[in-house]
Design an enzyme around this catalytic site. Structure first.
Site, PDB file in Angstrom:
ATOM      1  N   LYS A  69     -58.187 -22.707 -45.431  1.00 31.97           N
ATOM      2  CA  LYS A  69     -58.211 -22.745 -44.123  1.00 31.97           C
ATOM      3  C   LYS A  69     -57.141 -22.106 -43.560  1.00 31.97           C
ATOM      4  O   LYS A  69     -56.172 -22.775 -43.863  1.00 31.97           O
ATOM      5  CB  LYS A  69     -58.803 -23.786 -43.277  1.00 31.97           C
TER       6      LYS A  69
ATOM      7  N   ASP B 264     -60.360 -31.387 -38.806  1.00 28.11           N
ATOM      8  CA  ASP B 264     -60.583 -29.966 -39.536  1.00 28.11           C
ATOM      9  C   ASP B 264     -61.666 -30.003 -40.088  1.00 28.11           C
ATOM     10  O   ASP B 264     -62.197 -28.806 -40.650  1.00 28.11           O
ATOM     11  CB  ASP B 264     -59.523 -29.341 -40.390  1.00 28.11           C
TER      12      ASP B 264
END
Ligand code: C5P
Length: 308
Positions: free
Chosen positions: A18, A145
């Site tokens: 990410k 996240d």
């Protein structure tokens, strides 16, 4: 022989790295978290999760970054599996293998991406729709996240970073990720944020917004690990670079390039200057896992609504 049998029955999901193309910290919250605005994007490569039905639950960690990562009940992969089974499959047990290719505690998802990939794999194995609201709720509870990693394509995150709106991604924009070999604690970096709200993310296309934006966690992370500033400077000195920034709470930094030749030359230059640094030389793209479809924005809107 046994390995190939396990592989043939395993459900495999990628856990891609990410990136936070920009990350604006806006306020401290009473719950110990921070309100932020961020642009999420995902690289092509990352860890891999393989899940197979088994008589008893197990977690095996392999790959170049396996050492130093505990496979006990605290591991986010194990916690994701327990939460999934509690909600959807109380009698089931799984043998899970995590192949760890991304550095640990490095600002590019890591445990969050692994947890999200575990949820995706288990959902596929047990016929649970990927956009089931209960799956999203489990992701939210596992970490700020994890919902973005569950979604797995470019999105704007606000709140803790778990209220999501889909974005146009960067296409196949060439990217180089570099980690100077230090693990940085996310909580420690947030704790050193100076409390100054430097303003919201601007409007425009995703790249323009990213370029005009900042990572407000970069100064506190550099205070903890000064080598991050050196990684940013080395990337910024490379010809053809369009954007250089630290991702998340660090220490991984990324550079975006206008063309692959410039990215490849930068990769060689970084390797020559800092042969010990970890590098991932793949394009930052908005979606490596699912086909584009008209239903996507509806699913994303629901995801945002559930996670908000
Ligand atoms: O949610 P997650 O466990 O990944 O967050 C790790 C730590 O990062 C939190 O305990 C918190 O200290 C910090 N954090 C924060 N604000 C956010 C996200 C994370 O303060 N929006």
């Amino acid at each position: 022989m046994i390995d190939s049998i396990i592989e043939s029955v395993a459900t495999v999901e990628q856990a891609p790295a990410k990136l936070n193309l920009a990350l604006h910290v806006r306020a401290r919250r009473a719950d110990g978290y921070h309100d932020l605005e961020t642009l999420f994007a995902f690289a092509r490569d990352g860890d891999t999760i393989a899940v197979a039905p088994a008589a008893s639950a197990s977690l095996t960690i392999a790959g170049p970054f396996a050492t130093g990562l505990g496979a006990g009940p605290d591991n986010l992969v194990a916690r994701a599996a327990v939460a999934f089974c509690t909600a959807f499959a109380p009698a089931a047990a799984h043998a899970i293998t995590l192949t760890k290719r991304l550095p640990v505690a490095s600002g590019i998802g890591g445990g969050s991406a692994d947890a999200a990939a575990t949820l995706r794999a288990l959902a596929r194995l047990h016929g649970v729709p990927a956009d089931d609201g209960r799956l999203v709720a489990i992701a939210v509870a596992l970490g700020a996240d994890v919902p973005a990693c569950l979604y797995g394509r470019a999105c704007f995150g606000s709140g803790r970073g778990d209220s999501l709106v889909p974005l146009d991604g960067l296409g196949e924009m060439p990217a180089l990720l570099v980690n100077p070999g230090v693990a940085v604690s996310t909580a420690a970096v947030f704790a050193r944020w100076d409390g100054v709200d430097r303003g919201r993310l601007g409007e425009g296309d995703t790249l323009a917004r990213a370029i005009a934006g900042r990572n407000d966690l970069q100064p506190p992370a550099e205070a903890i690990a000064p080598v991050i500033a050196r990684a940013v400077a080395l990337l910024a000195a490379q010809p053809g670079v369009v954007l250089v920034r630290m991702s998340g709470s660090g220490a991984t930094c990324f550079a975006l390039f206008g063309d692959a030749a410039a990215r490849d030359a930068a990769d060689r230059a970084v390797a020559a200057t800092e042969p010990g640094w970890w590098r991932l030389r793949r394009g930052a793209i908005d979606n490596m896992m699912r086909k584009e479809g008209t239903g996507r924005s509806h699913r994303a809107a629901r995801l945002g609504a559930v996670a908000a």
